[in-house]
Design an enzyme around this catalytic site. Sequence first.
Site, PDB file in Angstrom:
ATOM      1  N   MET A  79       0.813  -1.207   0.000  1.00 39.17           N
ATOM      2  CA  MET A  79       0.000   0.000   0.000  1.00 39.17           C
ATOM      3  C   MET A  79       0.851   1.264   0.000  1.00 39.17           C
ATOM      4  SD  MET A  79      -3.262  -0.407  -0.193  1.00 39.17           S
ATOM      5  CE  MET A  79      -4.106  -1.935  -0.577  1.00 39.17           C
ATOM      6  N   HIS A 100       4.394   5.298   2.104  1.00 37.17           N
ATOM      7  CA  HIS A 100       3.156   4.561   2.367  1.00 37.17           C
ATOM      8  C   HIS A 100       1.934   5.468   2.228  1.00 37.17           C
ATOM      9  CE1 HIS A 100       0.456   1.618   4.193  1.00 37.17           C
ATOM     10  NE2 HIS A 100       1.441   0.743   4.090  1.00 37.17           N
ATOM     11  N   HIS A 101       0.862   4.895   1.700  1.00 41.82           N
ATOM     12  CA  HIS A 101      -0.365   5.664   1.498  1.00 41.82           C
ATOM     13  C   HIS A 101      -1.005   6.059   2.825  1.00 41.82           C
ATOM     14  CE1 HIS A 101      -3.561   7.424  -0.702  1.00 41.82           C
ATOM     15  NE2 HIS A 101      -3.550   6.614  -1.728  1.00 41.82           N
ATOM     16  N   ALA A 102      -0.675   5.379   3.914  1.00 43.81           N
ATOM     17  CA  ALA A 102      -1.167   5.800   5.217  1.00 43.81           C
ATOM     18  C   ALA A 102      -0.566   7.131   5.628  1.00 43.81           C
ATOM     19  CB  ALA A 102      -0.851   4.739   6.276  1.00 43.81           C
ATOM     20  N   ASN A 150      -5.088  11.646   4.416  1.00 45.76           N
ATOM     21  CA  ASN A 150      -5.832  11.353   3.199  1.00 45.76           C
ATOM     22  C   ASN A 150      -7.167  12.081   3.237  1.00 45.76           C
ATOM     23  OD1 ASN A 150      -4.471   8.972   1.512  1.00 45.76           O
ATOM     24  ND2 ASN A 150      -4.036   8.631   3.683  1.00 45.76           N
TER      25      ASN A 150
END
Length: 486
Positions: free
Chosen positions: A21, A135-137, A304
Amino acid sequence: MKVLSPTDSAFLWMETRNQPMHVAGLNIYSPPPGAGPHFVSQLLAGWGRHLSALPPFNQRPVLRRGLWYWEDDTEFELDYHLRHLALPHPGRIRELLAMISRLHGNLLDRNRPLWEAYVIEGLPQGRFATYTKIHHALVDGVTGARIMAESLARTADEDKPPVWAQVYSRHPTVRREAPAKGLIEQLASAARAGRDILPGVAGGLWDIVRAADPDSASALPFHAPPTPFNVEISGSRRFAAQSYSLARLKRIGEAAGATVNDVTLAICAGALRRYLEVQKALPRKPLIAMVPVSLHGETDAGGNQVSLLLANLATNLRDPLKRLQRIVQSTTEAKQRLKAMPRLQKMAHGITSISPMGAGMVMGTSKQRPGFNVVISNVPGPKHTLYLNGARLDEVYPVSIATHYLALNITISGYGDNLGFGYIACRRSVPALQRMLDYTDESILELERALADKLTPATPAPVKRATRKRVTASRARPKMCISEPF
């Protein structure tokens, strides 16, 4: 420590060996005039003096009582995160993309801050590349692009610290001292949030259960046809990329009465239709794309900040102009719905409308009843030329995420006068991904031929690709926008 939002935490919970991810950016640079053969080594030597990292690059995830938190990494090791590589002979872009594909399939170490930066030399004429994955987090695509742009200089004479050693605003891991709220104020804030969230949840649930109107161009979740993209995936990746003149796409949009975002969707739709035709797998129903919608213009909060809309790609229509018109109708209807919602309602609506996908992935029903077929993102980028210690940034390509039952992801990133198309896919599930580049060329030409009598006189800018023929390898703004103004 700072607790992650549910959206950010989801990217950690969803991650498996077969579906990392993280997102990444591939930048290609030309060295400054007169630079010697040791320019890259000297660049890295200078970077090596910045041994400490600043937020978000000094944050690692920790799990406490079922919740994810960011905490400072007190044992930060630059040598682990910064890596120097060289391409094998003959050092073409093909070799570069092969390397990126292998690197992109590797998981980030959760015991450390979730990022890695690679400097890759060995391209012709002394050119080199940087590949940075995070990381997309930690960031979404818009935030990642903004960090990249802020980390580089606007002039060739300016040298800036490396990306991990600079201060960035509006990020969730940057600690802020906020005035303490009293109990009444806290309860009022919670009530206001609930007022926005609950209608979003209700609207998302209604989209799941309501019947589709055959006369409407709107796209609803779980009405997408099964395709070869909606299967379980392996951990190997294939990446392909190329760049097009933004002016060329604007001319198409002006002639058709469409935004650049709609034109890019139509280009992708034409390429996807042709790819599935060749694979003898084109469904009779139109493909549905999930298009992330950036909400950063509506809040100062980091993390996000996205919702989504579903777009009917009209891949069942052979005529490219009718296909574009149908896409415009679909996105217009979706944008009108979102426009009336507050930010939290948009986020709740988007998450709720696709929430059954989690259960579908576990049970395997997403193969026959996918929530949508493909993700197509359009990430804004800087309009001016950028430099890295005097080296000119020539090309920018996004490298995104493929997941189970979404084996192909298309992300488009703007830089200067060009849009870079990045295709990331599971190598096993999406064979011959390089053909998508040819089909993208054909899709643009189809639109130009269909609009020939309406196009403003101009010589179309030549296609600027990351390779001469084909790039492939194995392994503010308005408040609501799909990355850039509609």
